[in-house]
Structures are given as C-alpha cells and as structure tokens.
Design a protein around this motif. Structure first.
Motif, PDB file in Angstrom:
ATOM      1  N   MET A  16       4.574 -35.073  39.956  1.00  0.00           N
ATOM      2  CA  MET A  16       3.940 -34.049  39.263  1.00  0.00           C
ATOM      3  C   MET A  16       4.813 -33.409  38.219  1.00  0.00           C
ATOM      4  O   MET A  16       4.577 -33.225  37.058  1.00  0.00           O
ATOM      5  CB  MET A  16       3.417 -32.900  40.094  1.00  0.00           C
ATOM      6  N   SER A  19       5.713 -36.045  35.345  1.00  0.00           N
ATOM      7  CA  SER A  19       4.401 -36.777  34.546  1.00  0.00           C
ATOM      8  C   SER A  19       4.747 -36.188  33.116  1.00  0.00           C
ATOM      9  O   SER A  19       4.893 -35.041  32.760  1.00  0.00           O
ATOM     10  CB  SER A  19       3.302 -36.249  35.042  1.00  0.00           C
ATOM     11  N   ILE A  24      -0.798 -36.560  31.379  1.00  0.00           N
ATOM     12  CA  ILE A  24      -1.847 -35.750  31.951  1.00  0.00           C
ATOM     13  C   ILE A  24      -2.984 -35.496  31.060  1.00  0.00           C
ATOM     14  O   ILE A  24      -4.004 -35.198  31.637  1.00  0.00           O
ATOM     15  CB  ILE A  24      -0.984 -34.505  32.181  1.00  0.00           C
ATOM     16  N   THR A  65       0.991 -28.732  30.485  1.00  0.00           N
ATOM     17  CA  THR A  65       0.041 -29.366  31.237  1.00  0.00           C
ATOM     18  C   THR A  65      -1.397 -29.287  30.214  1.00  0.00           C
ATOM     19  O   THR A  65      -1.523 -28.874  29.390  1.00  0.00           O
ATOM     20  CB  THR A  65      -0.328 -28.866  32.605  1.00  0.00           C
ATOM     21  N   ARG A 105      -1.951 -32.063  35.971  1.00  0.00           N
ATOM     22  CA  ARG A 105      -0.872 -32.284  36.359  1.00  0.00           C
ATOM     23  C   ARG A 105      -0.715 -32.722  37.901  1.00  0.00           C
ATOM     24  O   ARG A 105       0.093 -33.399  38.226  1.00  0.00           O
ATOM     25  CB  ARG A 105       0.372 -31.159  36.282  1.00  0.00           C
TER      26      ARG A 105
END
Length: 129
Positions: A16, A19, A24, A65, A105
């Motif tokens: 997470m 990323s 995302i 995100t 995310r």
C-alpha cells in the motif's frame, strides 16, 4: 525486512505504501467501471484524494491516492458504510460529503471483484429491510 525486494509482496502495508499513483488510479477506474456495470444503481465518482499512513513510525504521513465515491438514491452513505463493515468479507470505507469513499490505495489484486460482490450483498440487504 532484510529482503526488501519481496516486502511489498509479503506485507500488504508495504504494498500500500509503495503503490504508484498511476497504479491506484487504474484500480479506481477499474473498480468504478465494475460497480457501474454490475450494480448500475450507484452514482460513482473517481477522484484524486489523500491517504494517511497512520500512527507508529509514520504518524500523519500524507500520501496521494485515488478514490471511488459512491452514493445511492435510496440508501444513505452511513447505512451503506455500516452494511459494508458488517458483511463478509468486511469492507471498511469512510463517509464524506454524503458519499461512501473507497480508498483504492488499500485495494489489491482481485479485491475489486470482492468489493463489488460486497456492495451487491449490502444493497440487497438494505433494500429488503
């Protein structure tokens, strides 16, 4: 932690955190498209947003995100978010501006399909009650 090349694969939180915004965004667009095609009753908005890493060693770390923001004409965002948390598997989302917000995310691999199934189950449950 010594083998940093496999951390993202072995530890979901590392995936997470690492990323890319492009990954995302792709997940958010895929999820919104699947929700709209499978459950046409939701109004979906894909948008840029911010995530926070949380406590521990990274208190308040802000990360870019993408989110999917959902609303339904007959079900409040609060009721929908509650039903999602009660489902199996539970889906944790926040409520903001009268919409359920899914932070992409935190969504990996095949999870968009699981989320769509959870939304469908929550929708059926709420409309029947």
């Amino acid at each position: 932690y010594r083998d940093s090349s496999s951390l993202a694969r072995r530890l979901p939180v590392m995936r997470m955190l690492r990323s890319s915004v492009e990954e995302i965004e792709s997940t958010s667009r895929q999820l919104a498209a699947q929700i709209e095609s499978d459950l046409g009753e939701f109004d979906c908005i894909v948008s840029e947003d911010e995530s926070y890493a949380g406590g521990g060693a990274l208190p308040g770390l802000k990360l870019a995100t993408w989110t999917v923001r959902l609303s339904h004409a007959r079900i409040s965002a609060e009721r929908l978010a509650w039903a999602l948390r009660q489902g199996e598997p539970p889906v944790v989302a926040r409520v903001q501006d009268a919409r359920v917000v899914l932070d992409c995310r935190t969504i990996a691999g095949d999870e968009p399909s699981l989320i769509v199934a959870a939304l469908g189950a929550a929708l059926r449950e709420l409309l029947e009650s």
